[in-house]
Motif scaffolding. Structure first.
Motif, PDB file in Angstrom:
ATOM      1  N   HIS A 113       0.835  -1.205   0.000  1.00 19.82           N
ATOM      2  CA  HIS A 113       0.000   0.000   0.000  1.00 19.82           C
ATOM      3  C   HIS A 113       0.872   1.258   0.000  1.00 19.82           C
ATOM      4  O   HIS A 113       0.553   2.246   0.657  1.00 19.82           O
ATOM      5  CB  HIS A 113      -0.924  -0.015   1.217  1.00 19.82           C
ATOM      6  CG  HIS A 113      -1.831  -1.199   1.280  1.00 19.82           C
ATOM      7  ND1 HIS A 113      -3.000  -1.284   0.542  1.00 19.82           N
ATOM      8  CD2 HIS A 113      -1.731  -2.371   1.977  1.00 19.82           C
ATOM      9  CE1 HIS A 113      -3.591  -2.446   0.788  1.00 19.82           C
ATOM     10  NE2 HIS A 113      -2.852  -3.117   1.643  1.00 19.82           N
ATOM     11  N   ARG A 114       1.937   1.219  -0.768  1.00 12.53           N
ATOM     12  CA  ARG A 114       2.869   2.345  -0.804  1.00 12.53           C
ATOM     13  C   ARG A 114       2.227   3.613  -1.357  1.00 12.53           C
ATOM     14  O   ARG A 114       2.666   4.718  -1.060  1.00 12.53           O
ATOM     15  CB  ARG A 114       4.116   1.982  -1.607  1.00 12.53           C
ATOM     16  CG  ARG A 114       3.850   1.481  -3.018  1.00 12.53           C
ATOM     17  CD  ARG A 114       5.126   0.872  -3.613  1.00 12.53           C
ATOM     18  NE  ARG A 114       4.937   0.341  -4.956  1.00 12.53           N
ATOM     19  CZ  ARG A 114       4.449  -0.863  -5.225  1.00 12.53           C
ATOM     20  NH1 ARG A 114       4.094  -1.648  -4.225  1.00 12.53           N
ATOM     21  NH2 ARG A 114       4.312  -1.274  -6.475  1.00 12.53           N
ATOM     22  N   ASP A 115       1.165   3.456  -2.162  1.00 12.58           N
ATOM     23  CA  ASP A 115       0.463   4.630  -2.670  1.00 12.58           C
ATOM     24  C   ASP A 115      -0.212   5.399  -1.542  1.00 12.58           C
ATOM     25  O   ASP A 115      -0.379   6.621  -1.623  1.00 12.58           O
ATOM     26  CB  ASP A 115      -0.580   4.224  -3.716  1.00 12.58           C
ATOM     27  CG  ASP A 115      -1.577   3.210  -3.177  1.00 12.58           C
ATOM     28  OD1 ASP A 115      -1.152   2.269  -2.488  1.00 12.58           O
ATOM     29  OD2 ASP A 115      -2.781   3.357  -3.450  1.00 12.58           O
ATOM     30  N   ARG A 118       2.957   7.182   0.390  1.00  8.74           N
ATOM     31  CA  ARG A 118       3.822   8.120  -0.330  1.00  8.74           C
ATOM     32  C   ARG A 118       3.535   9.581   0.003  1.00  8.74           C
ATOM     33  O   ARG A 118       4.473  10.343   0.286  1.00  8.74           O
ATOM     34  CB  ARG A 118       3.704   7.863  -1.836  1.00  8.74           C
ATOM     35  CG  ARG A 118       4.757   8.600  -2.668  1.00  8.74           C
ATOM     36  CD  ARG A 118       4.666   8.222  -4.133  1.00  8.74           C
ATOM     37  NE  ARG A 118       5.008   6.816  -4.339  1.00  8.74           N
ATOM     38  CZ  ARG A 118       4.137   5.895  -4.766  1.00  8.74           C
ATOM     39  NH1 ARG A 118       2.879   6.229  -5.008  1.00  8.74           N
ATOM     40  NH2 ARG A 118       4.515   4.652  -4.953  1.00  8.74           N
TER      41      ARG A 118
END
Length: 271
Positions: A113-115, A118
């Motif tokens: 779930h890096r979005d 970020r």
């Protein structure tokens, strides 16, 4: 299909049988011939009013997936720690394995779930007014910690206190290692998990204050400490509030680090 009469004041009539049409029926009640689409006379269907628990469960299921991943990892660490050092039911070995397992879970979910994460690393926010308020809140919480846990610690026997220090210093002899393990790792990985992911998901579906409270409660729960849970809830709430108001993770990471560092100093583990 409809045959109007007069200037729109007379009822419309069926073109098949000539009887007046009922506005709430899509067919003529006299001859049963349809005169409009059924959708035209159906009442407006409004979406169901979900409570907060249902909204979280249906719209943010990742919250519970991550929480139970933490729970499973920590339970496994506790069992493994007990097998390694059964004398004090796992003790420090279980703590170290637990910290490592939290880091692994946070890393996996953070990458998936890096979005979500970020934007929260887009700035530092360490000189903001929110950071100043967070530091003041941290000072107040550390005073509470000193009074509450100090009283509990004084109730423990001197032998128990010495054993605790011996276990920690024996397994992690270097001060830098203790700081990294107990201050740096939780500050980074717990903030990513609870404030970066859990709180963000919650704030998308429920009121922000409720999201702060629920994320703080989950944060407190995974520490498995009944006596410390009220205090840990307050710490989690402060960190969650900081994340909410700043929109960034670095202020909470620094506050978390300073909190754990102060606890190490108070317990005499920085020497």
């Amino acid at each position: 299909m409809l045959v109007p009469h007069g200037h729109g004041q007379s009822p419309q009539r069926c073109q098949y049988c000539g009887q007046p049409l009922q506005p709430h029926f899509y067919f003529c009640t006299a001859c049963a011939m349809p005169h409009t689409d059924v959708e035209a006379v159906l009442p407006e269907v409004r979406p169901a009013q979900w409570d907060d628990e249902t909204r979280v469960r249906k719209l943010a299921p990742e919250v519970w997936r991550l929480f139970f991943a933490y729970l499973g990892a920590l339970l496994g660490a506790t069992i493994l720690g007990f097998l390694i050092h059964p004398v004090d039911e796992g003790g420090v070995p279980g703590l170290i394995i637990g910290l490592l397992s939290v880091a692994v879970v946070s890393t996996v979910f953070g990458w998936l779930h890096r979005d979500v994460l970020r934007p929260q690393f887009a700035g530092l926010g360490l000189l903001s007014p929110i950071m100043v308020k967070g530091l003041l809140g941290l000072a107040a919480l550390l005073l509470v910690n000193l009074l509450w846990h100090g009283a509990l610690w004084n109730l423990a026997s001197e032998e128990l206190r010495k054993d605790m220090y011996k276990d920690v210093t024996g397994l992690v002899p270097m001060v830098a290692g203790r700081v990294f393990l107990i201050c740096v790792m939780p500050a980074v990985f717990e903030e990513i998990g609870f404030r970066g992911l859990v709180q963000t998901w919650l704030m998308r579906v429920i009121d922000p204050w409720k999201a702060v409270a629920l994320s703080a409660a989950l944060f407190s729960a995974i520490h498995f400490s009944v006596l410390s849970s009220p205090y840990l809830f307050l710490v989690g709430a402060l960190l969650a509030w900081t994340r909410w108001k700043s929109g960034l993770l670095f202020p909470g990471i620094l506050l978390h680090f300073l909190h754990n560092l102060a606890v190490l100093w108070y317990e005499g583990l920085l020497t």
